[in-house]
Design a protein around this motif. Structure first.
Motif, mmCIF file in Angstrom:
data_model
loop_
_atom_site.group_PDB
_atom_site.id
_atom_site.type_symbol
_atom_site.label_atom_id
_atom_site.label_comp_id
_atom_site.label_asym_id
_atom_site.label_seq_id
_atom_site.Cartn_x
_atom_site.Cartn_y
_atom_site.Cartn_z
ATOM 1 N N ASP A 1 -0.816 -5.447 -4.980
ATOM 2 C CA ASP A 1 -0.960 -4.072 -4.508
ATOM 3 C C ASP A 1 -2.415 -3.719 -4.227
ATOM 4 O O ASP A 1 -3.317 -4.145 -4.937
ATOM 5 C CB ASP A 1 -0.402 -3.097 -5.549
ATOM 6 C CG ASP A 1 1.075 -3.314 -5.800
ATOM 7 O OD1 ASP A 1 1.792 -3.697 -4.850
ATOM 8 O OD2 ASP A 1 1.516 -3.113 -6.944
ATOM 9 N N VAL B 1 -0.116 4.597 -1.896
ATOM 10 C CA VAL B 1 -1.567 4.638 -2.066
ATOM 11 C C VAL B 1 -2.215 5.380 -0.900
ATOM 12 O O VAL B 1 -3.187 6.100 -1.074
ATOM 13 C CB VAL B 1 -2.152 3.204 -2.191
ATOM 14 C CG1 VAL B 1 -3.656 3.233 -2.346
ATOM 15 C CG2 VAL B 1 -1.509 2.471 -3.352
ATOM 16 N N TYR C 1 -10.187 -0.992 0.216
ATOM 17 C CA TYR C 1 -9.194 -1.216 -0.830
ATOM 18 C C TYR C 1 -9.246 -2.666 -1.272
ATOM 19 O O TYR C 1 -9.459 -3.570 -0.464
ATOM 20 C CB TYR C 1 -7.791 -0.881 -0.306
ATOM 21 C CG TYR C 1 -7.606 0.588 -0.059
ATOM 22 C CD1 TYR C 1 -6.843 1.353 -0.936
ATOM 23 C CD2 TYR C 1 -8.203 1.227 1.023
ATOM 24 C CE1 TYR C 1 -6.677 2.719 -0.722
ATOM 25 C CE2 TYR C 1 -8.042 2.580 1.237
ATOM 26 C CZ TYR C 1 -7.280 3.325 0.364
ATOM 27 O OH TYR C 1 -7.121 4.672 0.576
ATOM 28 N N TYR D 1 0.810 -1.220 0.000
ATOM 29 C CA TYR D 1 0.000 0.000 0.000
ATOM 30 C C TYR D 1 0.844 1.272 0.000
ATOM 31 O O TYR D 1 0.300 2.372 0.053
ATOM 32 C CB TYR D 1 -1.012 0.009 1.152
ATOM 33 C CG TYR D 1 -0.415 -0.132 2.535
ATOM 34 C CD1 TYR D 1 0.096 0.970 3.212
ATOM 35 C CD2 TYR D 1 -0.386 -1.369 3.168
ATOM 36 C CE1 TYR D 1 0.631 0.843 4.479
ATOM 37 C CE2 TYR D 1 0.143 -1.497 4.443
ATOM 38 C CZ TYR D 1 0.652 -0.391 5.092
ATOM 39 O OH TYR D 1 1.179 -0.526 6.353
ATOM 40 N N GLN E 1 -5.505 -1.064 -4.045
ATOM 41 C CA GLN E 1 -6.017 0.125 -4.730
ATOM 42 C C GLN E 1 -7.400 0.441 -4.155
ATOM 43 O O GLN E 1 -8.141 -0.475 -3.804
ATOM 44 C CB GLN E 1 -6.141 -0.122 -6.242
ATOM 45 C CG GLN E 1 -4.831 -0.445 -6.928
ATOM 46 C CD GLN E 1 -3.840 0.712 -6.877
ATOM 47 O OE1 GLN E 1 -4.232 1.870 -6.927
ATOM 48 N NE2 GLN E 1 -2.560 0.403 -6.756
#
Length: 136
Positions: free
Chosen positions: A125, A38, A119, A35, A127
């Protein structure tokens, strides 16, 4: 076998913040690299994990584990609200089995809890996916 227990980790200093990070690391450990970039690295970080190691997707074996999670999650949401205020946004990242994810949704009260940005993990990853609740 070792005894199952949830572990809640909270920031050392409790002070109001506009944004907080909540990691639900139950089926796997959510790493900072997943993260980074982000969310802000300086926001207070909370985590719910458990004592069984290694963290694997097949740890959930009893209804009591879901009931216990329900109480811990509800209590943590209330604690975050008390510490950081209703206007904070909780940035929620989850590595957990479906029954736990359902409980997260079931326990959330838009008129009672701060806004939550959920998320989704794409590849490795996280998002932003969607938001629960709105500040008025």
């Amino acid at each position: 076998t070792s005894a199952f227990e949830y572990v809640v980790t909270s920031p050392r200093e409790a002070k109001s913040a506009k944004d907080v990070l909540l990691l639900i690391s139950l089926s796997g450990q959510i790493e900072e690299t997943q993260y980074a970039g982000v969310v802000l690295q300086v926001m207070p970080r909370y985590q719910i994990s458990h004592t069984l190691k290694p963290l694997t997707p097949d740890w959930l074996i009893a209804e009591k584990q879901v009931k216990d999670f329900r109480k811990i999650f509800r209590d943590l949401l209330s604690s975050i609200q008390e510490t950081h205020g209703q206007e904070t946004t909780i940035h929620l990242m989850i590595a957990a089995p479906t029954p736990i994810v359902f409980e997260i949704g079931r326990q959330y009260r838009p008129n009672h809890h701060p806004r939550v940005t959920i998320y989704n993990c794409v590849g490795r990853d996280f998002q932003p996916a969607f938001q629960l609740g709105e500040h008025t």
